[in-house]
Motif scaffolding. Structure first.
Motif, mmCIF file in Angstrom:
data_model
loop_
_atom_site.group_PDB
_atom_site.id
_atom_site.type_symbol
_atom_site.label_atom_id
_atom_site.label_comp_id
_atom_site.label_asym_id
_atom_site.label_seq_id
_atom_site.Cartn_x
_atom_site.Cartn_y
_atom_site.Cartn_z
ATOM 1 N N LEU A 78 0.828 -1.205 0.000
ATOM 2 C CA LEU A 78 0.000 0.000 0.000
ATOM 3 C C LEU A 78 0.863 1.257 0.000
ATOM 4 N N ALA A 79 1.905 1.253 0.826
ATOM 5 C CA ALA A 79 2.776 2.425 0.922
ATOM 6 C C ALA A 79 3.496 2.691 -0.397
ATOM 7 N N THR A 80 4.024 1.641 -0.999
ATOM 8 C CA THR A 80 4.759 1.812 -2.252
ATOM 9 C C THR A 80 3.833 2.243 -3.381
ATOM 10 N N ALA A 81 2.666 1.614 -3.464
ATOM 11 C CA ALA A 81 1.718 1.969 -4.522
ATOM 12 C C ALA A 81 1.255 3.415 -4.383
ATOM 13 N N GLY A 82 0.951 3.830 -3.161
ATOM 14 C CA GLY A 82 0.513 5.204 -2.950
ATOM 15 C C GLY A 82 1.596 6.213 -3.267
ATOM 16 N N PHE A 83 2.822 5.899 -2.859
ATOM 17 C CA PHE A 83 3.932 6.816 -3.098
ATOM 18 C C PHE A 83 4.225 6.952 -4.587
ATOM 19 N N THR A 116 1.640 10.049 2.180
ATOM 20 C CA THR A 116 2.378 9.017 1.444
ATOM 21 C C THR A 116 3.850 9.009 1.838
ATOM 22 N N GLY A 117 4.381 10.172 2.186
ATOM 23 C CA GLY A 117 5.763 10.213 2.652
ATOM 24 C C GLY A 117 5.938 9.458 3.957
ATOM 25 N N ILE A 118 4.997 9.627 4.881
ATOM 26 C CA ILE A 118 5.052 8.899 6.151
ATOM 27 C C ILE A 118 4.927 7.397 5.909
ATOM 28 N N MET A 119 3.992 7.018 5.047
ATOM 29 C CA MET A 119 3.799 5.598 4.748
ATOM 30 C C MET A 119 5.062 4.986 4.147
ATOM 31 N N PHE A 120 5.666 5.710 3.218
ATOM 32 C CA PHE A 120 6.803 5.134 2.500
ATOM 33 C C PHE A 120 8.074 5.164 3.333
#
Length: 212
Positions: A78-83, A116-120
């Motif tokens: 999810l993190a990579t796809a969103g970023f 997205t930065g926090i997720m990635f």
């Protein structure tokens, strides 16, 4: 007999430094969001604000997390796809032009950059990573950083202004729109370097040497 401190122990941050990092990250995020109020003043300035939200504030905020978390927010796919989706989407004139022409769209874009930065960036820190092995986590960071780098290179090398709202305004720094766009690409390119360094660290560094 007292055991010598391990490297993991050496990298553990005291509570006061975590709090300081979190406060600095929050200040960076607030200042960057304020910098989005006039997106047409300069593409380079607008990009710098977005990169502060996406690449500078997230690692500082993540350092403030006191214990390991298993939130779905940090799911690696999810993190990579969103970023990646945001990195590519922000370069498309059809999506970016409305944000430039109307400051009301700039704030939601900034919040998405922060999220997205926090997720990635969460894929790097031991307390938020769900992929524990270094190589897969490094591969995720490298894969996610490449689209942003590609966009930066396109902006730097383009022979014409890619976003029409900048054609009809005078840049804050009194430089032509094309030069402003190239500076924006340079800002994005430089902003992506720490993420690539983090990926390299995970790839070649010893596994215990994780920031926790």
């Amino acid at each position: 007999m007292r055991r010598p401190p391990t490297r993991r122990r050496w990298l553990a941050m005291p509570g006061w430094s975590r709090n300081a990092a979190g406060l600095i990250g929050l200040a960076v995020a607030v200042a960057a969001l304020a910098g989005l109020r006039d997106p047409l003043a300069s593409m380079a300035d607008f990009t710098a604000a977005l990169m502060a939200l996406n690449q500078l504030a997230p690692p500082l905020l993540l350092l403030a997390i006191p214990r390991r978390v298993g939130w779905a927010l940090f799911d690696p796919v999810l993190a990579t796809a969103g970023f990646v989706a945001l990195s590519v989407g922000v370069s498309l004139p059809g999506l970016l032009d409305p944000a430039l022409a109307n400051a009301l769209y700039a704030a939601p874009l900034g919040l998405l950059e922060l999220l997205t930065g926090i997720m990635f960036w969460g894929q790097f820190f031991a307390r938020t990573r769900q992929v524990r092995a270094g190589w897969p986590a490094a591969a995720l960071l490298w894969a996610g950083s490449l689209p942003m780098t590609a966009v930066a290179i396109v902006w730097m090398l383009a022979d014409n202004v890619l976003y029409t709202p900048y054609l009809d305004v005078i840049c804050r720094w009194n430089i032509p729109p094309l030069m402003d766009q190239r500076w924006a690409g340079f800002v994005m390119f430089v902003a992506g370097i720490p993420l690539q360094l983090a990926a390299t660290y995970l790839m070649i560094g010893p596994r215990p040497a994780l920031i926790s």
